[in-house]
Design a protein around this motif. Structure first.
Motif, PDB file in Angstrom:
ATOM      1  N   ILE A 122       9.121   9.099  77.621  1.00  0.00           N
ATOM      2  CA  ILE A 122      10.210   8.154  77.387  1.00  0.00           C
ATOM      3  C   ILE A 122       9.869   6.797  77.998  1.00  0.00           C
ATOM      4  O   ILE A 122      10.098   5.745  77.392  1.00  0.00           O
ATOM      5  CB  ILE A 122      11.541   8.686  77.942  1.00  0.00           C
ATOM      6  N   ALA A 123       9.304   6.802  79.202  1.00  0.00           N
ATOM      7  CA  ALA A 123       8.983   5.547  79.895  1.00  0.00           C
ATOM      8  C   ALA A 123       7.944   4.721  79.159  1.00  0.00           C
ATOM      9  O   ALA A 123       7.976   3.487  79.213  1.00  0.00           O
ATOM     10  CB  ALA A 123       8.497   5.837  81.314  1.00  0.00           C
ATOM     11  N   SER A 124       7.039   5.372  78.450  1.00  0.00           N
ATOM     12  CA  SER A 124       5.987   4.640  77.746  1.00  0.00           C
ATOM     13  C   SER A 124       6.362   4.341  76.298  1.00  0.00           C
ATOM     14  O   SER A 124       5.532   3.870  75.516  1.00  0.00           O
ATOM     15  CB  SER A 124       4.669   5.414  77.798  1.00  0.00           C
ATOM     16  N   GLY A 125       7.622   4.603  75.937  1.00  0.00           N
ATOM     17  CA  GLY A 125       8.114   4.210  74.619  1.00  0.00           C
ATOM     18  C   GLY A 125       7.698   5.112  73.473  1.00  0.00           C
ATOM     19  O   GLY A 125       7.906   4.776  72.309  1.00  0.00           O
ATOM     20  N   GLY A 126       7.093   6.263  73.798  1.00  0.00           N
ATOM     21  CA  GLY A 126       6.678   7.165  72.728  1.00  0.00           C
ATOM     22  C   GLY A 126       5.568   6.618  71.863  1.00  0.00           C
ATOM     23  O   GLY A 126       5.375   7.053  70.726  1.00  0.00           O
ATOM     24  N   THR A 127       4.829   5.652  72.398  1.00  0.00           N
ATOM     25  CA  THR A 127       3.731   5.036  71.642  1.00  0.00           C
ATOM     26  C   THR A 127       2.451   5.068  72.454  1.00  0.00           C
ATOM     27  O   THR A 127       2.466   5.280  73.669  1.00  0.00           O
ATOM     28  CB  THR A 127       4.051   3.568  71.289  1.00  0.00           C
ATOM     29  N   HIS A 128       1.349   4.853  71.787  1.00  0.00           N
ATOM     30  CA  HIS A 128       0.060   4.706  72.457  1.00  0.00           C
ATOM     31  C   HIS A 128      -0.644   3.510  71.827  1.00  0.00           C
ATOM     32  O   HIS A 128      -0.946   3.534  70.634  1.00  0.00           O
ATOM     33  CB  HIS A 128      -0.767   5.976  72.324  1.00  0.00           C
ATOM     34  N   TYR A 129      -0.833   2.445  72.615  1.00  0.00           N
ATOM     35  CA  TYR A 129      -1.360   1.182  72.083  1.00  0.00           C
ATOM     36  C   TYR A 129      -0.563   0.719  70.862  1.00  0.00           C
ATOM     37  O   TYR A 129      -1.119   0.264  69.869  1.00  0.00           O
ATOM     38  CB  TYR A 129      -2.844   1.309  71.758  1.00  0.00           C
ATOM     39  N   GLY A 130       0.756   0.874  70.957  1.00  0.00           N
ATOM     40  CA  GLY A 130       1.639   0.393  69.911  1.00  0.00           C
ATOM     41  C   GLY A 130       1.819   1.322  68.723  1.00  0.00           C
ATOM     42  O   GLY A 130       2.597   1.019  67.817  1.00  0.00           O
ATOM     43  N   VAL A 131       1.113   2.446  68.691  1.00  0.00           N
ATOM     44  CA  VAL A 131       1.216   3.382  67.575  1.00  0.00           C
ATOM     45  C   VAL A 131       2.220   4.476  67.923  1.00  0.00           C
ATOM     46  O   VAL A 131       2.027   5.219  68.890  1.00  0.00           O
ATOM     47  CB  VAL A 131      -0.149   4.021  67.265  1.00  0.00           C
ATOM     48  N   PRO A 132       3.326   4.611  67.164  1.00  0.00           N
ATOM     49  CA  PRO A 132       4.308   5.655  67.457  1.00  0.00           C
ATOM     50  C   PRO A 132       3.700   7.043  67.377  1.00  0.00           C
ATOM     51  O   PRO A 132       2.897   7.338  66.486  1.00  0.00           O
ATOM     52  CB  PRO A 132       5.373   5.444  66.366  1.00  0.00           C
ATOM     53  N   GLN A 133       4.107   7.901  68.307  1.00  0.00           N
ATOM     54  CA  GLN A 133       3.609   9.265  68.374  1.00  0.00           C
ATOM     55  C   GLN A 133       4.764  10.239  68.115  1.00  0.00           C
ATOM     56  O   GLN A 133       5.937   9.882  68.205  1.00  0.00           O
ATOM     57  CB  GLN A 133       2.998   9.539  69.749  1.00  0.00           C
ATOM     58  N   TYR A 134       4.414  11.494  67.835  1.00  0.00           N
ATOM     59  CA  TYR A 134       5.388  12.551  67.580  1.00  0.00           C
ATOM     60  C   TYR A 134       5.349  13.562  68.720  1.00  0.00           C
ATOM     61  O   TYR A 134       4.271  13.940  69.193  1.00  0.00           O
ATOM     62  CB  TYR A 134       5.093  13.252  66.258  1.00  0.00           C
ATOM     63  N   TYR A 135       6.552  14.031  69.116  1.00  0.00           N
ATOM     64  CA  TYR A 135       6.685  14.949  70.241  1.00  0.00           C
ATOM     65  C   TYR A 135       7.670  16.052  69.884  1.00  0.00           C
ATOM     66  O   TYR A 135       8.587  15.844  69.084  1.00  0.00           O
ATOM     67  CB  TYR A 135       7.202  14.223  71.489  1.00  0.00           C
ATOM     68  N   LYS A 136       7.489  17.196  70.524  1.00  0.00           N
ATOM     69  CA  LYS A 136       8.435  18.303  70.356  1.00  0.00           C
ATOM     70  C   LYS A 136       8.635  18.985  71.698  1.00  0.00           C
ATOM     71  O   LYS A 136       7.671  19.206  72.451  1.00  0.00           O
ATOM     72  CB  LYS A 136       7.911  19.314  69.323  1.00  0.00           C
ATOM     73  N   LEU A 137       9.891  19.313  72.007  1.00  0.00           N
ATOM     74  CA  LEU A 137      10.159  20.077  73.218  1.00  0.00           C
ATOM     75  C   LEU A 137       9.733  21.524  73.011  1.00  0.00           C
ATOM     76  O   LEU A 137      10.041  22.130  71.988  1.00  0.00           O
ATOM     77  CB  LEU A 137      11.645  20.033  73.579  1.00  0.00           C
ATOM     78  N   GLY A 138       9.049  22.064  74.006  1.00  0.00           N
ATOM     79  CA  GLY A 138       8.610  23.451  73.932  1.00  0.00           C
ATOM     80  C   GLY A 138       9.533  24.403  74.653  1.00  0.00           C
ATOM     81  O   GLY A 138       9.341  25.627  74.592  1.00  0.00           O
ATOM     82  N   CYS A 139      10.543  23.863  75.347  1.00  0.00           N
ATOM     83  CA  CYS A 139      11.460  24.688  76.125  1.00  0.00           C
ATOM     84  C   CYS A 139      12.676  23.847  76.500  1.00  0.00           C
ATOM     85  O   CYS A 139      12.683  22.631  76.295  1.00  0.00           O
ATOM     86  CB  CYS A 139      10.775  25.226  77.382  1.00  0.00           C
ATOM     87  N   ASN A 140      13.697  24.486  77.078  1.00  0.00           N
ATOM     88  CA  ASN A 140      14.799  23.750  77.684  1.00  0.00           C
ATOM     89  C   ASN A 140      14.285  23.018  78.917  1.00  0.00           C
ATOM     90  O   ASN A 140      13.407  23.533  79.626  1.00  0.00           O
ATOM     91  CB  ASN A 140      15.917  24.701  78.098  1.00  0.00           C
ATOM     92  N   ILE A 141      14.813  21.830  79.192  1.00  0.00           N
ATOM     93  CA  ILE A 141      14.362  21.054  80.349  1.00  0.00           C
ATOM     94  C   ILE A 141      15.566  20.622  81.169  1.00  0.00           C
ATOM     95  O   ILE A 141      16.493  19.995  80.660  1.00  0.00           O
ATOM     96  CB  ILE A 141      13.537  19.827  79.910  1.00  0.00           C
TER      97      ILE A 141
END
Length: 199
Positions: free
Chosen positions: A42-61
């Motif tokens: 979240i802190a890094s904006g979900g991007t890497h060098y400006g390229v949006p990335q995809y994420y999935k939760l693997g468990c409850n947090i």
């Protein structure tokens, strides 16, 4: 100043992707299994060098006791190399039906508050249940359990036993500035259910 230059030039870069399962694509998202990794994503904006990335939760947090992301968040490693620095979230995070609980977002500077303080255009938060969460802003910036300032998409999320407080709308749960909100619902502290199928 080298440190300032590094912060400026590397905003939105997260240097620990090689430690995650997945490749960050829609077909093979990065899997998030712990609070610290979620925080850094979240802190890094979900991007890497400006390229949006995809994420999935693997468990409850469970975020109990964890100071949450705000717009001043950054982290340096040795020799002033930036590990991550806050930018509005532009990636896609899919909860896969899992629950995030005990979020407490109340930035010391009173700025945007929420699981995602600012959801950028193109950013997506979906399929997450939020339980016992709190978001607070006291300087006029927006706050919402899922997101504060919203210019992206929130879909198929639920909020239960949670509260948002900010200067202009003390009972607002979803901030809706520019938001595309679909198939979400809120269960308030009294047990009343409010559904949203689009704003």
């Amino acid at each position: 100043n080298y440190e300032f230059s590094a912060l400026r030039d590397n905003r939105g870069v997260f240097y620990a992707y090689n430690s995650l399962v997945g490749s960050g694509t829609e077909e093979d998202p990065y899997i998030i299994n712990d609070a610290d990794t979620l925080y850094m994503i979240i802190a890094s904006g979900g991007t890497h060098y400006g390229v949006p990335q995809y994420y999935k939760l693997g468990c409850n947090i469970d975020l109990e006791g964890k100071q949450w992301v705000d717009i001043d968040t950054f982290e340096n490693t040795t020799y002033n190399v930036v590990f991550y620095q806050y930018v509005p979230f532009a990636g896609t995070i899919d909860g896969d039906g899992h629950t995030i609980s005990n979020l407490y977002s109340a930035p010391a500077n009173g700025s945007y508050a929420g699981f995602v303080p600012q959801l950028a255009d193109g950013g997506v938060v979906k399929n997450i249940n939020f339980l016992n969460c709190y978001a607070y802003s006291d300087n006029g910036d927006e706050a919402g359990v899922v997101a504060g300032e919203v210019n992206g998409t929130i879909e198929n999320c639920s909020i239960e036993k949670s509260l948002t407080e900010h200067l202009y709308a003390p009972l607002d749960i979803f901030s809706d500035s520019g938001c595309e909100l679909t198939d979400c619902y809120v269960v308030d502290i009294e047990g009343n259910i409010t559904y949203s199928n689009g704003i």
